[in-house]
Design an enzyme around this catalytic site. Structure first.
Site, PDB file in Angstrom:
ATOM      1  N   TYR A 134      33.611  36.542 -43.038  1.00  0.00           N
ATOM      2  CA  TYR A 134      32.437  37.367 -43.316  1.00  0.00           C
ATOM      3  C   TYR A 134      31.280  36.896 -42.447  1.00  0.00           C
ATOM      4  O   TYR A 134      30.975  35.701 -42.410  1.00  0.00           O
ATOM      5  CB  TYR A 134      32.058  37.266 -44.796  1.00  0.00           C
ATOM      6  CG  TYR A 134      30.784  37.997 -45.159  1.00  0.00           C
ATOM      7  CD1 TYR A 134      30.738  39.384 -45.183  1.00  0.00           C
ATOM      8  CD2 TYR A 134      29.626  37.297 -45.481  1.00  0.00           C
ATOM      9  CE1 TYR A 134      29.578  40.057 -45.520  1.00  0.00           C
ATOM     10  CE2 TYR A 134      28.459  37.962 -45.820  1.00  0.00           C
ATOM     11  CZ  TYR A 134      28.437  39.349 -45.838  1.00  0.00           C
ATOM     12  OH  TYR A 134      27.280  40.004 -46.168  1.00  0.00           O
ATOM     13  N   ASP A 180      30.518  31.035 -36.217  1.00  0.00           N
ATOM     14  CA  ASP A 180      29.606  31.331 -37.316  1.00  0.00           C
ATOM     15  C   ASP A 180      29.591  30.112 -38.236  1.00  0.00           C
ATOM     16  O   ASP A 180      30.459  29.929 -39.067  1.00  0.00           O
ATOM     17  CB  ASP A 180      30.084  32.572 -38.064  1.00  0.00           C
ATOM     18  CG  ASP A 180      29.162  32.964 -39.217  1.00  0.00           C
ATOM     19  OD1 ASP A 180      28.319  32.133 -39.607  1.00  0.00           O
ATOM     20  OD2 ASP A 180      29.305  34.082 -39.738  1.00  0.00           O
ATOM     21  N   LYS A 219      21.472  28.832 -44.132  1.00  0.00           N
ATOM     22  CA  LYS A 219      21.650  28.047 -45.337  1.00  0.00           C
ATOM     23  C   LYS A 219      20.995  26.662 -45.245  1.00  0.00           C
ATOM     24  O   LYS A 219      19.823  26.513 -45.527  1.00  0.00           O
ATOM     25  CB  LYS A 219      23.137  27.961 -45.699  1.00  0.00           C
ATOM     26  CG  LYS A 219      23.748  29.329 -46.011  1.00  0.00           C
ATOM     27  CD  LYS A 219      25.137  29.229 -46.563  1.00  0.00           C
ATOM     28  CE  LYS A 219      25.761  30.601 -46.790  1.00  0.00           C
ATOM     29  NZ  LYS A 219      25.114  31.396 -47.839  1.00  0.00           N
TER      30      LYS A 219
END
Length: 432
Positions: free
Chosen positions: A146, A241, A269
Site C-alpha cells: 500500500y 516506500d 510516520k
C-alpha cells in the site's frame, strides 16, 4: 469486558457528521465487528479511552510512536515550537534544514530531501518525479503493498506479468491506472519477465522493502537485490516506500538493514514523531529535477511547518542518541516466540512474522510471502482473537492485514502480560 458506554455514544455522534464515524477506514472495526473505542490520551506504551480503560498499545498510531506516547523530548520540542516559533509561515525556517540534514545523514540513499505532509503525498510526488526524470510512464507495484490513496497506485493485483492494474476504488478512472502494472511480491521471475518485455517503458518500481500492509511480509533472500539489478540494467528508478519502515527497522531504515540502496525513498510516520509529516528524497541528480530547480512540480503550503519539524528533529535525535533498536528487536522476538507457543498450545493453524519491532500473528499455517498467501488468512478467527485481546486490555490493529508495532516503552512485564492474554484468548478460540 471493557466498559464502552461513552465510546458507543461518542461513535454514534461521530457517525452523524463523519462518514462511517472515522477519518480513516483503518480505524473502523469493520473487519473485526463492533465499534471503535474513542481514545482520550496516550502515555508511554498505553492508550486510555474516554471510558477510562487502559490499553497496552501495539498500534502506536500505526507506527510513529517508536519512543512511546508523549516522550518528554518530543512533547517538549513541540511546546517550544508552539510558544516561541509559531505554527506555519509559508516561508522557509531553519528547522526544515535541520531535519533534512538528519535524514540525509541517516538514510543511505538520500542526498537531498523534500518535506511534505503525509506518506501519500510523498509517494505521489516520488512517482511523478520518477516519471519526469526518466521520461517514461509505466510504474510497477506489488500486490499487497500500500502506497497511500494515490489514484495510480490504488490497483488490484494483475493475474500475470503483463496485466494492467484495475482500479480498486470507485472514483479512480481506468486511465489513471493504465500505466500501472501490479505483480506478486517476492516473485523475481515475474518481475524479470516484465522488464524483458517492457523495460524501455518502465519508469520505476515502487515497493515496501518490508511489507506492512498485508501483515508483516519480509523480502525473500535476493528479492530486493534483484529489484535493484533490474532497475539498474533497464535505467529505471527503484523507489523504497519506507513510510512505515523508515527509522523503524534501523536508524537508516530497511535499506540500511538489508544493504540495498534505492534511487528514491519515501518517508513518513516516525520522522514526524506523531505529527503529520512525509518526505521523499534520493539521488541529488534526480531530486534536482523537482521545482524550483527543475521542471517536475510539487508544492505544499504547510510542508516543513515548525511544529512538525520540531517533533521530527526531537524524535530522530533521541533515536540516534539512545539506539533502542537492539532492545526493540529482542523485546519483539520474545513476544513473537510467546505468541507462537500460545497458538501451538491451542492447536490453531498459524504463522508468525517478525522484522525488527514489526510483527504479525497470521491465522494461516503457511509462511506469508505474498498477497496470494495472505489472502488465505482466517480473518474470522482473527476477528475473534482481536476482540478477546481487546477485552483483556491489549490494543491491536483491527485487521489481520496490518503490522503490529512494539515501542521502546514496552517492558518485560508488558510482554509477559500480552503473552498471557494471547494464551487465554487462543484457548477460548479453540474451545469455541
Amino acid at each position: 469486558m471493557l466498559n464502552r458506554e461513552k465510546s458507543t455514544a461518542c461513535f454514534e455522534r461521530a457517525c452523524r457528521t463523519i462518514p462511517g464515524g472515522v477519518n480513516s477506514p483503518a480505524r473502523a472495526f469493520g473487519a473485526v465487528g463492533g465499534e471503535p473505542l474513542i481514545m482520550q490520551r496516550g502515555e508511554g506504551q498505553y492508550l486510555y479511552d474516554i471510558d477510562g480503560n487502559r490499553l497496552l498499545d501495539y498500534v502506536g498510531s500505526w507506527g510513529p510512536h517508536i519512543l512511546g506516547h508523549g516522550h518528554p523530548a518530543v512533547t517538549g520540542a513541540i511546546e517550544d515550537a508552539l510558544r516561541n516559533r509559531g505554527t506555519s509561515f509559508g516561508a522557509p525556517t531553519e528547522l526544515e534544514t535541520e531535519l533534512a540534514e538528519l535524514v540525509v545523514d541517516a538514510v543511505p540513499s538520500i542526498e537531498m530531501v523534500r518535506m511534505v505532509n503525509s506518506g501519500t503525498e510523498a509517494t505521489m510526488s516520488a512517482i511523478r518525479l520518477a516519471r519526469g526524470f526518466t521520461g517514461r510512464n509505466v510504474v510497477i507495484k506489488f500486490a499487497g503493498c500500500y502506497h497511500g490513496h494515490v489514484d495510480s497506485l490504488l490497483v488490484q493485483a494483475g493475474s500475470g506479468a503483463l496485466t494492467h492494474g484495475v482500479p480498486s476504488s470507485p472514483g479512480v478512472p481506468a486511465g489513471c491506472t493504465a500505466d500501472t502494472i501490479a505483480l506478486e511480491y517476492n516473485n523475481l521471475d515475474e518481475l524479470a519477465e516484465t522488464f524483458e518485455k517492457r523495460g524501455d517503458e518502465i519508469a520505476c518500481i515502487i515497493l515496501e522493502p518490508v511489507v506492512g500492509n498485508m501483515g508483516v511480509v519480509a523480502p525473500q533472500p535476493g528479492f530486493l537485490e534483484g529489484c535493484r539489478d533490474l532497475c539498474t540494467k533497464h535505467d529505471a528508478l527503484l523507489i523504497f516506500d519506507e513510510v512505515m519502515t523508515g527509522f523503524r527497522l534501523a536508524y537508516g531504515g530497511a535499506q540500511e538493514r538489508f544493504g540495498v540502496t534505492p534511487d528514491l525513498t519515501t518517508l513518513g510516520k516516525i520522522i514526524g514523531g506523531g505529527l503529520p509529516v512525509g518526505a521523499y528524497g534520493g539521488r541529488a541528480d534526480v531530486m534536482k529535477t523537482v521545482s524550483p530547480t527543475g521542471p517536475v512540480y510539487q508544492a505544499g503550503t504547510l510542508s516543513g511547518n515548525p511544529l512538525a519539524m520540531a517533533s521530527g528533529i526531537a524524535t530522530l535525535r533521541t533515536l540516534k542518541d539512545t539506539n533502542p533498536y537492539p532492545q526493540l528487536e529482542q523485546t519483539t522476538a520474545t513476544l513473537v516466540e510467546g505468541l507462537r507457543n500460545a497458538a501451538a498450545e491451542a492447536d490453531i493453524p498459524h504463522s508468525v512474522a517478525q522484522v525488527g519491532s514489526m510483527f504479525t500473528l497470521f491465522f494461516n499455517p503457511d509462511p506469508v510471502t505474498s498477497f496470494t498467501v495472505s489472502a488465505r488468512n482466517d480473518t474470522d478467527r482473527f476477528a475473534r482473537y482481536f476482540q478477546g485481546m481487546l477485552n483483556r486490555g491489549v490494543y491491536l490493529p483491527c485487521s489481520q492485514f496490518e503490522a503490529n508495532f512494539v515501542s521502546a516503552k514496552h517492558t518485560d512485564d508488558d510482554i509477559a502480560a500480552t503473552i498471557t492474554a494471547a494464551r487465554e484468548t487462543l484457548a477460548e478460540l479453540q474451545q469455541g
